[in-house]
Design a protein around this motif. Structure first.
Motif, PDB file in Angstrom:
ATOM      1  N   GLN A  52       0.843  -1.182   0.000  1.00  0.00           N
ATOM      2  CA  GLN A  52       0.000   0.000   0.000  1.00  0.00           C
ATOM      3  C   GLN A  52       0.881   1.235   0.000  1.00  0.00           C
ATOM      4  O   GLN A  52       2.029   1.200   0.476  1.00  0.00           O
ATOM      5  N   ASP A  56      -1.825   5.871   2.507  1.00  0.00           N
ATOM      6  CA  ASP A  56      -3.122   5.207   2.547  1.00  0.00           C
ATOM      7  C   ASP A  56      -3.263   4.268   3.731  1.00  0.00           C
ATOM      8  O   ASP A  56      -4.330   3.667   3.917  1.00  0.00           O
ATOM      9  N   GLN A 379      -7.853  -6.551  -4.003  1.00  0.00           N
ATOM     10  CA  GLN A 379      -8.087  -5.392  -3.155  1.00  0.00           C
ATOM     11  C   GLN A 379      -9.041  -4.365  -3.758  1.00  0.00           C
ATOM     12  O   GLN A 379      -9.351  -3.370  -3.118  1.00  0.00           O
TER      13      GLN A 379
END
Length: 781
Positions: A52, A56, A379
């Motif tokens: 990530q 975030d 995701q």
């Protein structure tokens, strides 16, 4: 904060160039075009076991790249921790201490670490594993606060997530050499990646490092610590298809440090409040020697040493099955650690002609096998999830020898022993631990900007322990072949003098289990601006004390709350991160050093009733131009006991028989009110091909206690240390020559302080490195 004005002025201009998110990104540009960019590039982390963007992730994370570690000559986790806000690490006689936000594990070999260390997903549970050197890394992620869902049950203060450098798809190499004339420090590092095909590649890296010393030992007439270490790593990457990936890594390390740990004695004679000098201090005064009780980097130790060897294997397999990825992480870690300490650092010797009043030897062997299997869904979309299981088997074999030669204890076990007999103890502890875990997380995205993460982990920990405390006669330095246990009658007479209990634990088996939920909610105002809030329930298993007292401690727990915001602004030239946290801990596992009426010091392991850590953390990186960026990483912390009415006393209070103190409301150890770093990175062209790079930095802390008793004698005053780096080379850094200065203001600080037996008011400390200047050369392709 009480700093000298010159240090304050310097700190306004400085930032630590590798100890905070997005630090000194200009240093890592790989091409002239990249060097001219004013945008702050994205940093990818795996703080939630998936890739990530840092901005975030709803977790307070500090990231340091491997390139910056190498450029700043940061070789150990201890070096790194001093430059990070709300992070403290120190070596102690029997363990290494690591604290995040004022919470860590104390001085006890039996403790797992509240701050977990992971290397490519493989857990290192024992504190001595932090001796392993840092080299050839991609990055280190410092995750603050409990990380139980993704990293495990014991990680209730934070985690160090270390990611090694992987083999590349093309041939590449790098090498660097460093030398410091001041103390003879050197570091030689090299690595090479070789692709054998488009599916298979290898990397081999190694590092040799050492030092001649920055302390002068008056007893041996040598400079210490005399350090020598070798680190090697081999890794392979195999991608037989576009859906399958295998990473294999094998690490080996060897460290031999003579004259370390080095302890320096101070406060002899002690302040008048502690009464007339006695014990080792009185013997020192009566010896007719010139008294040196100042912190001046002159020591009087017998020859001490640290020996550390480790092997680690990590095998990671990932298979893309369309709707998600199946991942397997298999790990093996083994280390051997031996520390020989001199805890009576005044040059007086002991009874029976022994060279030291309190020599100790600690040995530790650990073997750990672990297996994690997890499934991670895709995701994208409204719903994503992860679930898996984990098993680990750890086998701990430790032993401690301690010689209590500073007083004639043998007279208390007459006629077997006499006042001239050097009395010692031998304490072996064997412990086998089986840990089973199941974990899962679910992410919901009801709208494009709103996201909620729900996590849970169930853990079952089973421990079986065996100990056998023995008292008897020791050699000059007690150890295998230099200790003879006495008859039981003599041992029973000696044990109360040291707070000891013979025999095994009353119940040598214990099982702890816990269900640990977590929830995180985050909202994005734009793709580059996010706010979040989180709650985590953490848990650390109980266990068995490796002290003479035969203590058994219960689990500790935490309810942790955090809110924060992260974002990039001004056309991605400015990154800001702000987090506020509150963590309520119950039944904290504490070790405190308590003086006995005999003059000995006993380590008591208890579960403190409760503690609270709250504070604010702020980080910033502002890229003002392609050649100038400024950064800051600053923290405020209030970590105190909320309910601890029967705590051990300070050294002064301990002069009163049966003393206890109420620690409720008092500060915890290793928790400075303010800490952090700031500085800048600048570059200027010298020719069409060569540029000058300048990276000054300041890292600072306010005063903090180095014990769990809020003892002013065992505290480190606030300081600000200045580092600077000047480098010359092309913008792509294919070669560079640099000068690195550390602690340029030459601040004298200590990593740890502790009282020593029979001498109230006198203490010993572990000196940290004074000023050093080194020359570094590097190349890469």
């Amino acid at each position: 904060m009480k700093f000298k004005s010159r240090a304050i002025a310097s700190s306004i201009l400085a930032i630590a160039y590798g100890a905070f998110p997005y630090a000194a990104m200009g240093q890592e540009s790989s091409s002239p075009d990249a060097a001219e960019s004013v945008e702050i590039p994205d940093i990818v982390v795996t703080a939630q076991k998936r890739e990530q963007r840092l901005q975030d992730v709803p977790v307070s994370v500090t990231v340091t790249s491997g390139a910056l570690l190498q450029q700043a000559n940061i070789n150990t986790l201890s070096d790194l921790s001093t430059r990070l806000p709300n992070v403290r690490m120190a070596a102690a006689p029997s363990v290494n201490l690591l604290f995040i936000r004022g919470v860590g594990s104390g001085v006890n070999t039996g403790f797992e670490q509240a701050v977990g260390t992971f290397v490519d997903g493989v857990y290192r549970g024992r504190s001595r594993s932090t001796n392993a050197g840092l080299f050839d890394l991609e990055r280190i992620e410092v995750l603050k606060g409990p990380q139980t869902t993704f990293f495990g049950n014991n990680v209730i203060a934070g985690a160090l997530n270390i990611i090694t450098r992987k083999p590349g798809s093309k041939f590449e190499y790098n090498a660097s050499a460093l030398y410091s004339p001041d103390d003879g420090e050197y570091a030689l590092e090299a690595g090479v990646s070789v692709p054998l095909s488009d599916k298979l590649s290898f990397r081999l890296a190694g590092k040799a490092l050492g030092m001649d010393g920055y302390l002068f030992n008056e007893t041996t007439q040598t400079k210490v610590p005399h350090q020598r270490g070798v680190l090697l790593r081999g890794s392979a990457l195999w991608e037989p298809t576009d859906r399958w990936r295998t990473d294999l890594r094998v690490d080996w390390g060897r460290q031999r440090n003579k004259g370390e740990p080095a302890t320096e004695g101070v406060n002899c004679p002690p302040d008048v409040d502690y009464g007339a000098p006695r014990g080792t201090c009185l013997a020192y005064i009566n010896s007719g020697q010139t008294i040196d009780d100042e912190f001046d980097y002159h020591i009087n130790n017998i020859p001490t040493k640290i020996e550390y060897d480790y092997v680690e294997v990590a095998l990671t397999n990932s298979l893309d099955v369309g709707d998600g990825t199946i991942s397997s992480v298999s790990g093996y870690f083994h280390h051997k650690a031996q520390n020989l300490n001199d805890l009576s650092p005044f040059p007086t010797g002991g009874v029976g002609g022994t060279p030291s009043g309190l020599p100790t030897r600690s040995n530790e062997k650990v073997s750990q096998y672990s297996q994690e299997l997890r499934f991670t869904s895709a995701q994208d979309g409204v719903l994503s999830y992860m679930f898996g299981g984990y098993y680990a088997r750890e086998e701990l074999r430790s032993s401690t020898y301690a010689g209590f030669y500073f007083a004639p204890f043998g007279a208390r076990a007459a006629p077997t022993y006499s006042a001239a007999t050097p009395i010692a103890f031998y304490l072996p502890l064997d412990q086998d631990t089986d840990t089973w875990s199941a974990f899962a997380s679910v992410t919901l995205r009801p709208t494009e900007n709103l996201q909620a993460d729900f996590g849970v982990r169930y853990t079952n920990v089973n421990k079986v322990a065996l100990r056998d405390l023995q008292f008897g006669q020791g050699g000059n330095i007690p150890g295998p072949g230099a200790f003879t246990a006495g008859p039981i009658a003599a041992q029973n007479a000696l044990a109360p003098l040291f707070g000891g209990l013979l025999g095994n634990f009353p119940d040598p088996t214990r099982t702890d289990d816990k269900l640990m939920p977590s929830v995180k909610v985050q909202y994005k105002f734009s793709p580059d601006v996010m706010v979040y809030a989180s709650y985590t329930l953490g848990f650390k298993a109980g266990g068995f004390s490796a002290t003479p007292t035969r203590d058994i401690f219960s689990p500790e727990g935490v309810d942790a709350y955090e809110i924060g915001a992260k974002g990039t602004f001004l056309d991605r030239r400015l990154f800001l991160s702000l987090a506020a946290f509150l963590s309520d801990y119950s039944d904290l596992q504490e070790t405190t050093q308590v003086p006995l009426s005999s003059g000995a010091i006993v380590a008591l392991v208890t579960n403190a009733a409760g503690a609270r850590a709250k504070g604010v953390e702020f980080s910033m990186n502002f890229r003002m131009s392609p050649r100038l960026s400024i950064n800051a990483d600053i923290a405020y912390l209030d970590a105190h006991y909320t309910n601890y009415s029967a705590a051990p006393c300070t050294i002064l209070g301990g002069l009163t028989p049966n003393c206890v103190q109420d620690m409720s409301g008092k500060k915890r150890g290793f928790s400075p009110k303010f800490s952090g770093n700031f500085g800048f990175t600048a570059s200027a062209p010298l020719t069409d091909e060569v540029e000058l790079r300048f990276n000054p930095s300041v890292y600072f802390t306010t005063k903090y206690f180095q014990s769990a008793t809020a003892d002013p004698l065992l505290s480190q005053k606030g300081y600000a240390k200045i580092d600077a780096r000047i480098g010359i080379g092309p913008a792509d850094q294919r070669w560079e020559i640099a000068v690195i200065g550390k602690n340029l203001a030459d601040k004298h600080t200590a990593a740890f302080r502790q009282p020593f037996g029979g001498t109230p008011g006198s203490i010993f400390l572990y000196p940290e490195r004074p000023r050093s200047i080194a020359i570094q050369a590097s190349i890469k392709y």
